[in-house]
Design a protein around this motif. Structure first.
Motif, mmCIF file in Angstrom:
data_model
loop_
_atom_site.group_PDB
_atom_site.id
_atom_site.type_symbol
_atom_site.label_atom_id
_atom_site.label_comp_id
_atom_site.label_asym_id
_atom_site.label_seq_id
_atom_site.Cartn_x
_atom_site.Cartn_y
_atom_site.Cartn_z
ATOM 1 N N ARG A 253 -6.265 -4.442 -1.808
ATOM 2 C CA ARG A 253 -5.855 -4.018 -0.463
ATOM 3 C C ARG A 253 -4.457 -3.427 -0.543
ATOM 4 O O ARG A 253 -3.534 -4.064 -1.060
ATOM 5 C CB ARG A 253 -5.849 -5.211 0.490
ATOM 6 N N GLU A 254 -4.286 -2.235 -0.047
ATOM 7 C CA GLU A 254 -2.973 -1.593 0.042
ATOM 8 C C GLU A 254 -2.792 -1.058 1.441
ATOM 9 O O GLU A 254 -3.533 -0.153 1.862
ATOM 10 C CB GLU A 254 -2.844 -0.460 -0.999
ATOM 11 N N ASN A 255 -1.830 -1.637 2.160
ATOM 12 C CA ASN A 255 -1.561 -1.238 3.547
ATOM 13 C C ASN A 255 -2.798 -1.299 4.431
ATOM 14 O O ASN A 255 -3.051 -0.433 5.275
ATOM 15 C CB ASN A 255 -0.959 0.188 3.582
ATOM 16 N N GLY A 256 -3.606 -2.339 4.208
ATOM 17 C CA GLY A 256 -4.791 -2.537 5.027
ATOM 18 C C GLY A 256 -6.005 -1.751 4.594
ATOM 19 O O GLY A 256 -7.070 -1.890 5.171
ATOM 20 N N LEU A 257 -5.862 -0.897 3.565
ATOM 21 C CA LEU A 257 -6.961 -0.093 3.065
ATOM 22 C C LEU A 257 -7.454 -0.634 1.728
ATOM 23 O O LEU A 257 -6.692 -1.225 0.962
ATOM 24 C CB LEU A 257 -6.544 1.367 2.890
ATOM 25 N N LEU A 258 -8.748 -0.449 1.459
ATOM 26 C CA LEU A 258 -9.311 -0.898 0.186
ATOM 27 C C LEU A 258 -9.291 0.238 -0.822
ATOM 28 O O LEU A 258 -9.627 1.381 -0.514
ATOM 29 C CB LEU A 258 -10.759 -1.377 0.389
ATOM 30 N N LYS A 259 -8.917 -0.126 -2.035
ATOM 31 C CA LYS A 259 -8.797 0.867 -3.097
ATOM 32 C C LYS A 259 -9.537 0.352 -4.331
ATOM 33 O O LYS A 259 -9.353 -0.797 -4.740
ATOM 34 C CB LYS A 259 -7.328 1.131 -3.433
ATOM 35 N N VAL A 260 -10.364 1.200 -4.940
ATOM 36 C CA VAL A 260 -11.116 0.831 -6.139
ATOM 37 C C VAL A 260 -10.179 0.857 -7.335
ATOM 38 O O VAL A 260 -9.411 1.814 -7.532
ATOM 39 C CB VAL A 260 -12.300 1.796 -6.370
#
Length: 262
Positions: A253-260
């Motif tokens: 999670r980065e700034n509320g977003l999901l990143k693969v």
């Protein structure tokens, strides 16, 4: 709780049970008996009150066993057992402490019904048999005998899971546990401390050791995450899979977003 399962008597007792001092005289089944012929049968048993850490581990491990054409063997109990069997569907065998005209425990009726429809349930009792205190140890000996490997993710010192560990050692079944904090899961920590079990530090490494090259089906969830959805959006759509993949390090999670991360 009464079931409406159609169940039958197995034509022969699987050779897996030949090691037992008190081998069952007969076995009854509902579901798919061809699962008994699977070459990788892995028992997963443990506490009825697993921590969130254990729950996520068990679900992820059982799902990967199923994806690699292994079979998860367990007893359908609350907690670790039913989490593992739900994740492994339809590649799972449940051994019931009751006859097959009774669903036990009734709290797991939904998943046990799915196991009967899609996988396999075994019992050594013909009909009208409700579990007694000793029925669970009898059930556990069948789970262990049927399994090539035994995994106990979390357990108290004085527990049915530790009785299962004792049976596994008696019949020379390899035991694996989940590393836990010192103050938690004193049973599995005891097994590790006394070199009675091996720790699973990496699920993929364990799967590789058991199955060789892993089967990696296309992962729709990771494909979805490449568009960097919010955590809330992903959780609404995929539920606990989001937490599972975070624990495995596949997404962050980065700034509320999901990143693969893969």
């Amino acid at each position: 709780m009464q079931s409406n399962f159609n169940f039958f008597k197995l034509e022969s007792i699987p050779k897996s049970f030949d090691i037992l001092k008190n081998k069952p005289n007969q076995l009854y089944y509902t579901g798919d008996p061809t699962l008994l012929q699977s070459t990788h049968k892995i028992g997963i048993v443990g506490t009825r009150r697993p921590s969130p850490y254990t729950k996520n581990f068990v679900f992820s491990l059982a799902r990967k066993i199923s994806q690699n054409n292994g079979v998860v063997v367990s007893g359908g109990a609350l907690g670790v057992d039913i989490i593992a069997q739900n994740a492994a569907l339809p590649r799972t065998i449940m051994v019931s402490p009751a006859s097959l005209d009774i669903i036990y425990p009734p709290a797991n009726v939904s998943i046990i019904t799915q196991i009967a429809q899609k996988a396999l349930i075994l019992s050594e009792y013909e009909k009208n048999y409700a579990p007694k205190n000793y029925s669970f140890i009898e059930r556990n000996r069948l789970v262990i005998a049927l399994s090539d490997w035994v995994i106990i993710p979390e357990a108290d010192l004085q527990s049915g899971s530790m009785q299962s560990a004792k049976i596994a050692k008696e019949y020379h079944k390899p035991i694996f546990v989940l590393p836990q904090r010192i103050i938690e899961s004193k049973g599995t920590n005891y097994l590790l401390q006394n070199s009675l079990a091996q720790a699973i530090y990496d699920i993929d490494a364990f799967i590789q050791a058991i199955f060789g090259k892993q089967t990696k089906p296309q992962d729709e969830f990771l494909k979805y995450c490449k568009d960097m959805p919010t955590f809330e959006e992903a959780y609404l759509r995929y539920g606990d899979k989001v937490l599972e993949y975070e624990i495995e390090g596949k997404i962050v999670r980065e700034n509320g977003l999901l990143k693969v991360t893969l």
